[in-house]
Motif scaffolding. Sequence first.
Motif, mmCIF file in Angstrom:
data_model
loop_
_atom_site.group_PDB
_atom_site.id
_atom_site.type_symbol
_atom_site.label_atom_id
_atom_site.label_comp_id
_atom_site.label_asym_id
_atom_site.label_seq_id
_atom_site.Cartn_x
_atom_site.Cartn_y
_atom_site.Cartn_z
ATOM 1 N N MET A 1 0.745 -1.218 0.143
ATOM 2 C CA MET A 1 -0.010 0.080 0.007
ATOM 3 C C MET A 1 0.967 1.588 0.209
ATOM 4 O O MET A 1 1.689 1.698 0.888
ATOM 5 C CB MET A 1 -0.683 -0.126 1.270
ATOM 6 C CG MET A 1 -1.664 1.113 1.671
ATOM 7 S SD MET A 1 -2.649 0.824 3.202
ATOM 8 C CE MET A 1 -3.000 2.601 3.456
ATOM 9 N N TRP A 2 0.741 1.757 -1.205
ATOM 10 C CA TRP A 2 1.737 3.278 -1.155
ATOM 11 C C TRP A 2 0.862 4.413 -1.278
ATOM 12 O O TRP A 2 -0.266 4.602 -1.691
ATOM 13 C CB TRP A 2 2.485 3.164 -2.575
ATOM 14 C CG TRP A 2 3.101 1.590 -2.792
ATOM 15 C CD1 TRP A 2 2.798 0.765 -3.338
ATOM 16 C CD2 TRP A 2 4.309 1.685 -2.404
ATOM 17 N NE1 TRP A 2 3.998 -0.019 -3.123
ATOM 18 C CE2 TRP A 2 5.008 0.289 -2.867
ATOM 19 C CE3 TRP A 2 5.592 2.547 -1.804
ATOM 20 C CZ2 TRP A 2 6.153 -0.256 -2.334
ATOM 21 C CZ3 TRP A 2 7.035 1.865 -1.399
ATOM 22 C CH2 TRP A 2 7.284 0.541 -1.576
ATOM 23 N N ARG A 3 1.191 5.403 -0.498
ATOM 24 C CA ARG A 3 0.636 6.863 -0.533
ATOM 25 C C ARG A 3 1.020 7.549 -1.771
ATOM 26 O O ARG A 3 0.030 8.156 -2.260
ATOM 27 C CB ARG A 3 1.121 7.583 0.839
ATOM 28 C CG ARG A 3 0.551 7.056 1.964
ATOM 29 C CD ARG A 3 -0.944 7.054 1.985
ATOM 30 N NE ARG A 3 -1.589 6.861 3.274
ATOM 31 C CZ ARG A 3 -2.350 7.372 3.780
ATOM 32 N NH1 ARG A 3 -3.086 8.549 3.314
ATOM 33 N NH2 ARG A 3 -3.044 7.168 4.908
ATOM 34 N N GLU B 1 1.017 0.796 7.940
ATOM 35 C CA GLU B 1 -0.123 0.762 7.245
ATOM 36 C C GLU B 1 -0.106 -0.572 6.457
ATOM 37 O O GLU B 1 -1.096 -1.279 6.134
ATOM 38 C CB GLU B 1 -0.494 1.919 6.388
ATOM 39 C CG GLU B 1 -0.663 3.298 6.841
ATOM 40 C CD GLU B 1 -1.165 4.318 6.267
ATOM 41 O OE1 GLU B 1 -1.845 5.026 6.841
ATOM 42 O OE2 GLU B 1 -0.595 4.600 5.108
ATOM 43 N N ASN B 2 1.026 -0.907 6.090
ATOM 44 C CA ASN B 2 1.215 -2.167 5.223
ATOM 45 C C ASN B 2 1.481 -3.326 6.180
ATOM 46 O O ASN B 2 0.769 -4.378 5.685
ATOM 47 C CB ASN B 2 2.608 -2.146 4.454
ATOM 48 C CG ASN B 2 2.416 -1.219 3.138
ATOM 49 O OD1 ASN B 2 2.049 -1.873 2.228
ATOM 50 N ND2 ASN B 2 2.702 -0.085 3.324
ATOM 51 N N ASP C 1 -3.049 -1.740 8.900
ATOM 52 C CA ASP C 1 -4.348 -1.151 8.550
ATOM 53 C C ASP C 1 -4.653 -1.953 7.287
ATOM 54 O O ASP C 1 -6.077 -2.070 7.290
ATOM 55 C CB ASP C 1 -4.064 0.362 8.105
ATOM 56 C CG ASP C 1 -3.468 1.168 9.464
ATOM 57 O OD1 ASP C 1 -4.086 2.065 9.765
ATOM 58 O OD2 ASP C 1 -2.475 0.663 9.882
ATOM 59 N N ARG C 2 -3.927 -2.147 6.388
ATOM 60 C CA ARG C 2 -4.566 -2.661 5.091
ATOM 61 C C ARG C 2 -4.920 -4.152 5.172
ATOM 62 O O ARG C 2 -5.742 -4.719 4.466
ATOM 63 C CB ARG C 2 -3.517 -2.607 3.875
ATOM 64 C CG ARG C 2 -2.491 -3.508 4.141
ATOM 65 C CD ARG C 2 -1.499 -3.590 2.808
ATOM 66 N NE ARG C 2 -0.414 -4.252 3.157
ATOM 67 C CZ ARG C 2 0.285 -5.309 2.488
ATOM 68 N NH1 ARG C 2 -0.306 -5.533 1.244
ATOM 69 N NH2 ARG C 2 1.385 -5.749 2.821
ATOM 70 N N HIS C 3 -4.750 -4.797 6.476
ATOM 71 C CA HIS C 3 -5.406 -6.246 6.573
ATOM 72 C C HIS C 3 -6.795 -6.103 7.350
ATOM 73 O O HIS C 3 -7.439 -6.965 7.507
ATOM 74 C CB HIS C 3 -4.401 -7.057 7.489
ATOM 75 C CG HIS C 3 -3.185 -7.056 7.083
ATOM 76 N ND1 HIS C 3 -2.701 -7.282 5.720
ATOM 77 C CD2 HIS C 3 -1.818 -6.841 7.498
ATOM 78 C CE1 HIS C 3 -1.494 -7.539 5.513
ATOM 79 N NE2 HIS C 3 -0.843 -7.154 6.441
ATOM 80 N N THR D 1 -10.094 -7.403 5.711
ATOM 81 C CA THR D 1 -10.265 -8.798 5.527
ATOM 82 C C THR D 1 -9.645 -9.679 6.775
ATOM 83 O O THR D 1 -10.072 -10.681 6.693
ATOM 84 C CB THR D 1 -9.263 -9.240 4.317
ATOM 85 O OG1 THR D 1 -8.100 -8.816 4.152
ATOM 86 C CG2 THR D 1 -10.184 -8.797 2.932
ATOM 87 N N HIS E 1 -3.801 -2.822 15.877
ATOM 88 C CA HIS E 1 -4.134 -1.810 15.436
ATOM 89 C C HIS E 1 -4.299 -0.527 16.538
ATOM 90 O O HIS E 1 -3.621 0.629 16.597
ATOM 91 C CB HIS E 1 -5.270 -1.758 14.416
ATOM 92 C CG HIS E 1 -5.394 -0.318 13.799
ATOM 93 N ND1 HIS E 1 -6.640 0.494 13.966
ATOM 94 C CD2 HIS E 1 -4.815 0.459 12.979
ATOM 95 C CE1 HIS E 1 -6.556 1.536 13.216
ATOM 96 N NE2 HIS E 1 -5.399 1.499 12.422
#
Length: 635
Positions: free
Chosen positions: A36-38, A66-67, A70-72, A75, A102
């Motif tokens: 996940m890139w900003r 975030e990688n 957050d991005r998990h 799911t 988190h």
Amino acid sequence: MSNYHIKHLEEYYQVYRKSVREPENFWEEVAEEHFMWRKKWDKVLSWDFTKPEVKWFEGAKLNITENCIDRHLATRGDKTAIIFEPNDPKEASEHITYKQLHERVNQFANVLKDEGIKKGDRVCIYLPMIPELAIAVLACARVGAIHSVVFAGFSSTALSTRINDSECKMVITSDGSYRGAKTIDLKAIVDDALEDCPCVKSVLVAKRIHSDIGMKEGRDKWLQPLLDKASSDCKAEIMDAEDPLFILYTSGSTGKPKGMVHTIAGYMVYTAYTFKNVFQYRENDVYWCTADIGWITGHSYIVYGPLANGATTVMFEGVPSYPDFGRFWEVVEKHRVNQFYTAPTAIRALAKQGVDFIESHDLSSLKVLGSVGEPINEEAWHWYNDNVGKKRCPIVDTWWQTETGGIMVSPLPFVTPTKPTYATLPFPGIQPALMDEVGEELKGNQVEGRLCIKFPWPSMARTIWGNHERYRETYFSAFENKYFTGDGALRDEVGYYRITGRVDDVIIVSGHNLGTAPIEDAINEHPAVAESAIVGFPHDIKGNALYGFVILKDTGESRVQDNLRKEINQIITEHIGPIAKLDKIQFTSGLPKTRSGKIMRRILRKIACKDISNLGDTSTLLNPEVVQEIIDNAI
Ligand code: 7RM
């Protein structure tokens, strides 16, 4: 073809060839698909090994937490991220979901901010293997602070050297720690260290052993009340790809420890990619690496690599021998561990205890076994394979270093046929070279030489904190345009690599890198010692143990030699830590020296290894007569 998850040997070769022919395209595809890139990068790679300067994914913006978290959430929010298994099996284990992780990381990050920690500040973390350790690491990354984790077995002197070298503003520690049947007063060690650390403004203290400790007014604060008050919302600081993520100290053959600096994006991409492939991690697997987060193995393969893949990672506080030698197998059974990653020294210690401890546990969940830290000898390899893996779990013998950030040479389980004592094939993106004494590359197979890497990879350390010249000198000056690892290796007839060991004055004891110079410096501080030299000799559990040759100022001291031996080990414990204690100490009237005054460690090494048949030509020494004396008195 997805480059990310390699499933069979032909695919490995295809991916590998691509990674060498078009490295930038190769890494760009990996980075694009799985993170996940900003903001995406402007340039995949720029490099110059002569400076040396290496930049990956320049221009990209991201936050590694975030990688990793957050991005998990969408799911895997209720999936367990971390299983904490305490030292005492009677204490309950703890399952921390991605959602809870988190919240806890955000709270901790807010505490750091409240305490004045900002992007780029250095924070020293000196904690046992409790959840707060992983959470503190991630909280630093969330706010853009640079963490410097110091293994909680290091002494106060070792700790203060590291704190001062990178001018840490804060120390995060605990009242104490449990290690087998022992408790250790960590806070007292920190207090001692901080006598000499004017840069430290605040100390956060986690409660673990609930001991009565002193808190210094205005400097020390209990962590929990601060966390309780903190919000569980904390925006991640948006970082540049090449901003430093952490500093981790490693011993060199000379001088003070080297603060290896790792930067965010490349480290993230490489540790995530290698984790996925080296352990063939599948959703819902439980992965356990027994290392301490105080070492690079814990950074890359307990915290960042697994979490970047949304994996479940076990954090074990204890030791293999407590309450008995069945502890590892009990944990494997209890948590149904699928991938188990440990060090040869642990395997040898466990093998010595026989198989009864294994047989009383159900190890049928295991799929992959890993080894790291030093060469695994044939006997240990077979014991591991036969008794732990029951011949159905491939062993991944992973070669890499603090400096490389991630695994460099390793089989891929169910992909690469294994061969005992061989780390086998380079990872996609890794271009090894074996060099001869005069600096020529040895081409073709069945050759042995010094192991170098000829092309940059994303997770290589970028510099030594505060000393770029030392970085150049140590890694890029021995062989032109190549990174020199300090290890020797051979390549067999099919191109498999076997690491033969260090070719410098670093000795690997129980998987810990120890430079001889700092140990000698410590011994030489003893008022009775004139000079000393340390070498390694083979040890059936530790791999290598340390043998010290010591010249006393006054030979009359010989009456109290046993006391002196204790005192020397005491000084080493104070300066470095118990891991650097000497197994054998021989007092001698002299050390073999070249005419320019250099100690001939080669000769001492042979004597320590009881291999005196071929000492080579000693006649050119400054003091050849001393060699016979040393041989006669060898232990
Ligand atoms: C990961 C780690 C690095 C040194 C390295 C080698 C030795 C590590 C292996 C190995 C043979 C292995 N980082 N080493 N793994 N030797 N086979 N699979 O250990 O910075 O602490 O140590 O460890 O000498 O240069 S480290």
